[in-house]
Design an enzyme around this catalytic site. Structure first.
Site, PDB file in Angstrom:
ATOM      1  N   ASN A 180      67.649  -2.410  71.360  1.00  0.00           N
ATOM      2  CA  ASN A 180      66.626  -1.372  71.460  1.00  0.00           C
ATOM      3  C   ASN A 180      66.531  -0.758  72.853  1.00  0.00           C
ATOM      4  O   ASN A 180      66.275   0.434  73.000  1.00  0.00           O
ATOM      5  CB  ASN A 180      65.267  -1.964  71.086  1.00  0.00           C
ATOM      6  N   ASP A 266      64.701   3.094  76.556  1.00  0.00           N
ATOM      7  CA  ASP A 266      64.847   3.048  75.102  1.00  0.00           C
ATOM      8  C   ASP A 266      66.056   3.854  74.654  1.00  0.00           C
ATOM      9  O   ASP A 266      66.129   5.069  74.867  1.00  0.00           O
ATOM     10  CB  ASP A 266      63.586   3.603  74.437  1.00  0.00           C
ATOM     11  N   ASP A 297      66.250  -8.842  68.618  1.00  0.00           N
ATOM     12  CA  ASP A 297      64.922  -8.497  69.121  1.00  0.00           C
ATOM     13  C   ASP A 297      64.496  -7.103  68.653  1.00  0.00           C
ATOM     14  O   ASP A 297      65.330  -6.226  68.428  1.00  0.00           O
ATOM     15  CB  ASP A 297      64.972  -8.545  70.654  1.00  0.00           C
ATOM     16  N   GLU A 331      63.834  -9.781  64.362  1.00  0.00           N
ATOM     17  CA  GLU A 331      62.397  -9.857  64.627  1.00  0.00           C
ATOM     18  C   GLU A 331      61.752  -8.541  64.210  1.00  0.00           C
ATOM     19  O   GLU A 331      61.991  -7.499  64.823  1.00  0.00           O
ATOM     20  CB  GLU A 331      62.133 -10.108  66.114  1.00  0.00           C
TER      21      GLU A 331
END
Length: 698
Positions: A180, A266, A297, A331
């Protein structure tokens, strides 16, 4: 802290049972263990063969290497040559490096193995920016170099040595990976000064700019501080064009995918170059280090199209590298299975962390909510069932490094209860995690009664002797120790119980991979009963948990004339008039195994009773069936749904083993949508197979 008399302490150590509850003012919860029968397949066989072991046979231990054990003090300050990855060491500060490393973890593998752990999940260990604002990258989530180990933890060779040593003991090693974002390197002229410092010294945030604003020319101007233009590896990550550059996330709507995480850069995961770049990065990680799987993640903050390509590519590459059971789980920080499952169905990810189970298990056993929450949770398992994923592949947990520890929840929910009761509730909640469907994950330190003061940094204490004041004043459960002591205590009552649970878990395949079937759930605190049934063995394991501080009993339909006790009871259960009465101690649980196979049943017909757009996940069609003539509980049926796709051929949709029998099918895949056609196959797992083609138009 819990004060044990010498006699009570001796009983705890000698019997490895939580008799501390009987040595205090807490309600008694006697747990008498009957030796478990050896399964037909020796557990020693699969637990020595890490490479071919099904991940559903594993027990995970989730650990922050920095907070575990310092095996090499020479690497405490990190890199000797690269200033971006040097420093940040201050073991008195909960937000800095504390010195734990891979050598320390290697030194403690026997501690984990003796507890029954078979797989170790490490927080990210790739090279980080050591300092970012008022904190250090001890946690590993600020990566600048995706090709080498962070020097605070050791070298690439140290990582290979850890993996080789773990493998020699039959243990797996999983990496925590990030797609990410990277560390915070990119700045915006509208938010930052040329030296990178923030113009807004109150929030230190850049307002998020929506796609509509970008379309109108309202954009940020990204720049990189002089001298940091080539920090990231591989080199393509240094180019701002691969990032969204829209400011900080508001944690909802489009900003949840496109926004920066408190300044972290990001990535634009819609770009093919970014997708392919990360596939190459993690293919190389697999090739070079041979881990056994990845935890990913911040999955919900990445574009769904990224996962549709990334996950299959990574799984295929692992197989090509000779890792046949490589597992990936993500996640997705959300408790709703209807949302969580989108990433295993639409996103093609093999599994996710089961935040739904975490929230509901803690609500029932670490609080006083209704056990019927668990009944609803497992009824929602139909959302996870598709052609290539299922709920028994989910990773289950009750605490973690972000939300906090089970000990914290117990302290918050039962501030006036005795330490013995809280310790027993921790054990009970862990037991439920071990024996309900899914793959259990122990959060490091919970086996030593750690409590923490809160979430995030406050839940990341040291296992090695700590010098962090805010950790050392905590009252640990089940011990007189504090975090200032060495906390690798193999006589701790929670550690002993988890080792005992692991032995039972490993011995009985049904408790690892069996069908999970709810049998009873009380409305008020009390009984949650369920079965685990292995499909070929077809003998019921009956598990009954009691969340009440009083002894409870429940009457259930029997699948056998007699059940043998495996845990929590001494005497067999005998059926009377087709039922068994199960007594369960306060805050305790029992496990029985049926002597007989479940009687096969034959349905007289199957029909669709519901075919509609799913109310909670509208991209899917919810199809529900009725099997006529089935009254026996428990009963065994496998219901498989295929659907006619846009090519006019039948395609696998879902398989369900538990009533009410359902299939959740992606509407866009079905020719005709809710007016499409399905083929349903029902199999009683005893030779009776029926098939029927059904139009969904009701």
């Amino acid at each position: 802290m819990l004060k044990l008399s010498p006699i009570c302490s001796a009983v705890v150590l000698a019997l490895s049972t939580l008799t501390i509850a009987g040595c205090s003012d807490a309600p008694e919860a006697p747990q008498t263990k009957t030796p478990a029968k050896q399964a037909s397949t020796s557990k020693a066989d699969i637990y020595q063969d890490y490479l071919n072991r099904d991940v559903r046979d594993d027990i995970f231990y989730f650990v922050l290497p920095d907070r575990f054990e310092n095996g090499d003090p020479t690497n405490d300050q990190g890199s000797q040559t690269d200033p971006i990855s040097r420093g940040g060491f201050d073991p008195t500060h909960k937000g800095y490096f504390h010195g734990g490393d891979l050598q320390g973890l290697k030194n403690r593998l026997d501690y984990l193995q003796d507890m029954g752990i078979t797989a170790i999940w490490l927080t990210p260990i790739l090279r980080n920016r050591a300092m970012q604002g008022p904190s250090a990258g001890y946690h590993g989530y600020w990566v600048v170099d995706f090709t080498e180990l962070d020097p605070h933890f050791g070298s690439n060779d140290d990582l290979k040595d850890l993996i080789d040593t773990a493998h020699s003991k039959g243990m797996k090693v999983f990496f925590d990976i990030i797609t990410n974002h990277t560390a915070d390197v990119i700045k915006y002229k509208e938010c930052h000064y040329p030296d990178g410092s923030h113009r807004n010294t109150e929030t230190y945030l850049c307002d998020y700019k929506y796609m509509e604003q970008l379309a109108q020319g309202d954009t940020y101007t990204p720049f990189i501080v002089e001298g940091e233009e080539n920090l990231k590896v591989p080199a393509w990550l240094n180019d701002p064009k691969y990032y969204n550059n829209q400011g900080d996330s508001k944690w909802h709507g489009e900003s949840a995918v496109n926004g920066d995480f408190m300044g972290l850069d990001d990535l634009n995961t819609r770009m093919p170059e970014v997708v392919d770049g990360f596939i190459d990065i993690y293919k190389n990680i697999i090739t070079n280090f041979k881990p056994d799987g990845f935890r990913i993640d911040t999955v919900k903050h990445v574009d769904m199209s990224f996962w549709q390509k990334f996950s299959p590519a990574i799984m295929q590459h692992a197989k090509e590298q000779g890792i046949p059971n490589f597992h990936v789980f993500g996640e997705v920080y959300d408790g709703d299975p209807a949302f969580l499952s989108r990433f295993t169905t639409i996103g093609k990810m093999p599994a996710i962390l089961d935040f739904g189970l975490q929230g509901n298990a803690d609500a029932v056993f670490a609080n006083t909510e209704s056990p019927q929450k668990l009944e609803q949770l497992f009824d929602d398992d139909d959302y996870y069932r598709d052609a290539d994923s299922s709920p028994d592949q989910l990773l289950t947990f009750i605490a973690n490094h972000d939300m906090g520890r089970i000990g914290l929840f117990l302290n918050n929910n039962f501030p006036d209860s005795s330490e013995a009761e809280k310790t027993q509730r921790s054990i009970l909640t862990h037991a439920f995690m071990y024996f309900a469907r899914g793959i259990p994950v122990v959060y490091y330190g919970d086996e030593q009664g750690f409590t923490g003061d809160g979430n995030d940094q406050a839940a990341r204490e040291d296992m090695m002797p700590s010098v962090t004041a805010s950790y050392n004043d905590n009252n640990l459960l089940g011990t007189d120790k504090t975090t200032a002591d060495d906390n690798f205590d193999q006589t701790h009552p929670i550690y002993l119980k988890l080792a005992e649970f692991a032995d039972i878990y490993k011995t009985h395949a049904a408790l690892r991979k069996g069908i999970h079937l709810t049998r009873h759930a009380d409305e008020e605190p009390g009984i949650y009963a369920f079965s685990r049934i292995e499909r070929s063995e077809q003998q019921e394991y009956l598990l009954v948990f009691n969340s009440s501080t009083e002894q409870k009993k429940v009457v259930l339909d029997a699948s056998s004339k007699q059940y043998q006790p495996l845990y929590g009871a001494k005497l067999p259960l005998k059926a009377q008039n087709g039922s068994v009465t199960v007594n369960v101690p306060a805050l305790g649980f029992v496990i029985y195994k049926a002597n007989d196979r479940i009687n096969p049943v034959i349905a007289s017909d199957i029909k669709v009773v519901t075919a509609e757009v799913d109310k909670r996940s509208p991209d899917f069609i919810n199809i529900e069936y009725d099997l006529s003539g089935i009254t026996q509980q428990p009963s065994l049926y496998k219901v498989t749904t295929e659907f006619v796709n846009h090519q006019g051929v039948y395609q696998m949709g879902a398989t369900d083993f538990t009533p009410p029998y359902r299939a959740k099918i992606l509407a866009s895949d079905i020719k005709g949508g809710v007016n499409g056609q399905v083929r349903v196959t029902i199999d009683n797992l005893n030779g009776d197979v029926q098939q029927k083609e059904i139009s969904l138009k009701l």
